[in-house]
Design an enzyme around this catalytic site. Structure first.
Site, mmCIF file in Angstrom:
data_model
loop_
_atom_site.group_PDB
_atom_site.id
_atom_site.type_symbol
_atom_site.label_atom_id
_atom_site.label_comp_id
_atom_site.label_asym_id
_atom_site.label_seq_id
_atom_site.Cartn_x
_atom_site.Cartn_y
_atom_site.Cartn_z
ATOM 1 N N GLY A 28 0.841 -1.192 0.000
ATOM 2 C CA GLY A 28 0.000 0.000 0.000
ATOM 3 C C GLY A 28 0.872 1.237 0.000
ATOM 4 N N LYS A 33 -11.314 -11.700 -15.758
ATOM 5 C CA LYS A 33 -11.585 -11.817 -17.192
ATOM 6 C C LYS A 33 -10.940 -13.060 -17.821
ATOM 7 C CE LYS A 33 -13.203 -9.504 -20.879
ATOM 8 N NZ LYS A 33 -14.441 -8.697 -20.911
ATOM 9 N N CYS A 70 5.287 -6.297 1.437
ATOM 10 C CA CYS A 70 5.693 -4.890 1.418
ATOM 11 C C CYS A 70 5.095 -4.144 2.618
ATOM 12 C CB CYS A 70 5.307 -4.257 0.078
ATOM 13 S SG CYS A 70 6.181 -2.708 -0.208
ATOM 14 N N GLU A 85 4.211 -11.179 -6.409
ATOM 15 C CA GLU A 85 3.131 -11.291 -7.406
ATOM 16 C C GLU A 85 3.517 -10.755 -8.770
ATOM 17 O OE1 GLU A 85 3.280 -9.359 -4.816
ATOM 18 O OE2 GLU A 85 2.385 -7.399 -5.135
ATOM 19 N N HIS A 116 7.806 -7.869 -3.857
ATOM 20 C CA HIS A 116 6.489 -8.228 -4.426
ATOM 21 C C HIS A 116 6.553 -9.565 -5.175
ATOM 22 C CE1 HIS A 116 4.295 -4.541 -3.530
ATOM 23 N NE2 HIS A 116 5.468 -3.939 -3.662
#
Ligand code: XMP
Length: 519
Positions: A61, A375, A88, A177, A175
């Site tokens: 964040g 999606k 993080c 991801e 991170h």
């Protein structure tokens, strides 16, 4: 937000502290075949308990734990006995809230760093001892919280990964991801499988089974209506509902005269002739063109198209007798209550036209079987259900259609011109094998005339702008770098083959500052 996820079994909650990668974390976990949900960081502890998570991730964040009003989770979350991975800012929260110290670091790190780890806890199992990770932080841990050990470091960050294996609390400053963290997928997979003990049970096959059973149970012997546009979302919804209740689903396809070349025919061919859905085709071209006569303001166009769509759809459905449900292709990104960095609501840039307001007006209950999906997961479901690639991988198309690509007044001749130009653009993109690299490609007709020469004749015709972008989620976008010969072929074919255009431009603006559509 409350999703009924009782059917999915194990799940990981992602508590969102406003990080830009929160959705990506949730997607990566799903790629590891474990269901994940994003909730705002300040969700009540009772809600967290209700979901019975197998693990929790605190996202990154923009805040610092020292800021006044810094976002903090309910401290009870540490007493649930559920494994937590802080990423993080999430790692800094663990340290700050559990008795360690976080300070502004004089060595900020942005970009690639080299992680060295020594870990027996399982988080880095199978990860090289030295591996590249993606860092983006100003604060860092200066004193470790009691019970934790350092399991990884980088040149500038002595506590880049921490663990308390007894309480199953873990934190990484980098991170995992993002793709720049080479073995990030492995790290997240270790967390959900090895530490949280989840099995790999979430996949699209099991999703379809559950979704179909759910729809059957909810609808009973009722009837369902679906506004089918031919886009991937409404197509997948229609197929799922049809699989569940067969002919008690009626689809309505409205030809508003603002569709792409061949689209009405394609949708009817696929859904009525091939899949045998009960499809009502409504030709409303004249009504839409009348409603748009003389209108040039983009918002006004959108409003009129949206309002008329609802009228037409409602009229059509009244003729169908008693309908109980409306099926809609709402996706998970539309449902997430994301935490904005500024804390304020984001401005409406353009009014979106789908079927907003309809269910209330028609007193219908909503069925939204894709509410939990991203999606790419919807595309996978579409594939599994046998939808042709042409639909599954089609570029997005806005509800107001060519109405917002025909800058200036929308008339039938201008729409026909635009349809031809767009068809050539897409055909050449496909021929060059570039279609799937591009998020969206479109042609725009500008109400600007310029002088040209064709043969021996002077021409005075309109200008066509081409736009093609790459994007992850349409929130931001970059213009696509075409090989020049592809652009050259498209421009030359459009000028030669399409009446009404004698000049072609290529739009090289990113989003922001521009948007993807022109209106
Ligand atoms: P913009 O132009 O806002 O578009 O950058 C972002 C994405 O949304 C699509 N778009 C729409 N989709 N109804 C839709 O369902 C709409 O009214 C609408 N307007 C824009 C656009 O094509 C792009 O993919």
């Amino acid at each position: 937000m409350s999703l009924d996820v009782s059917h999915v079994g194990e799940l990981i909650l992602v508590l969102d502290f406003g990080g830009q990668y929160s959705k990506l974390i949730a997607r990566r976990i799903r790629e590891a075949q474990v269901f994940s949900l994003i909730l705002p960081y300040n969700v009540s502890i009772d809600t967290i308990r209700k979901y019975k998570p197998s693990g929790i991730v605190f996202t990154g964040g923009p805040s610092s734990v020292h800021m006044q009003g810094a976002p903090l989770p309910d401290p009870e979350v540490f007493k649930l006995g559920v494994p937590i991975l802080g990423i993080c800012y999430g790692l800094q929260l663990l340290a700050h809230m559990l008795g360690g110290k976080v300070e502004r670091s004089d060595k900020r790190e942005y970009g690639i760093a080299h992680l060295e780890h020594r870990d027996a806890s399982g988080l880095f199992e199978g990860v090289d001892e030295k591996t590249e990770v993606w860092m983006s932080h100003g604060d860092a841990i200066s004193a470790m919280p009691p019970g934790f050990e350092t399991i990884g470091r980088t040149e500038n960050c002595p506590h880049a990964a921490i663990a308390n294996p007894r309480t199953k609390l873990y934190g990484v400053q980098f991170h995992p991801e993002v793709v720049h963290t080479r073995q990030g997928t492995r790290i997240l997979s270790n967390f959900v499988h090895k530490i949280c003990g989840c099995s790999a049970g979430w996949n699209m096959g099991s999703f379809v089974e559950h979704a179909v059973a759910d729809i059957r149970a909810r609808v009973g012997d009722g009837r369902v209506l679906c506004a089918l546009s031919g886009g991937v979302d409404s197509s997948v919804v229609a197929m799922l509902v049809h699989k569940a209740i067969g002919d008690r689903l009626t689809c309505v396809f409205v030809n508003n005269g603002l569709l792409r070349k061949g689209e009405p025919e394609m949708v009817q061919q696929v859904f009525r002739e091939h899949f045998r859905l009960d499809l009502r085709y409504v030709d409303a071209e004249r009504r839409f063109l009348d409603a748009l006569k003389g209108v040039t303001d983009p918002e006004e166009k959108r409003k009129r198209i949206g309002a008329l769509f609802i009228d037409v759809f409602e009229e059509e459905s009244h003729q169908l007798g008693k309908i109980d449900f409306l099926a809609q292709g709402t996706l998970y990104p539309d449902v997430i209550e994301s935490v904005s960095a500024t804390g304020g609501p984001s401005a409406t840039i353009k009014s979106h036209h789908n079927v907003g307001g309809l269910p209330e007006k028609m007193n219908l209950k909503l069925i939204e079987p894709l509410r939990e999906l991203f999606k790419d997961e919807v595309r996978q479901v579409g594939k599994d259900l046998g939808l042709p690639d042409e639909i599954v991988h089609r570029h997005p198309f806005p509800g107001p259609g060519l109405g917002v690509r025909c800058v200036g007044e929308v008339t039938k001749p201008r729409l026909d011109t635009l349809r031809e130009a767009e068809a050539i653009f897409i055909e050449e993109i496909r021929r060059a094998g570039l279609y799937d690299e591009i998020w969206q490609a479109l042609a725009v007709l500008l109400p600007v005339r310029s002088v040209g020469v064709q043969g021996d004749e002077r021409t005075y015709e309109e200008v066509c702008a081409l736009r093609a972008v790459t994007s992850e989620d349409a929130m931001t976008a970059d213009w696509y770098r075409f090989p020049p010969d592809v652009l050259q072929r498209v421009a030359s074919r459009i000028c030669n083959e399409v009446r009404g255009i004698n000049r072609v431009l290529y739009d090289i603006t990113s989003k922001p500052p521009a948007t993807i559509e022109w209106e």
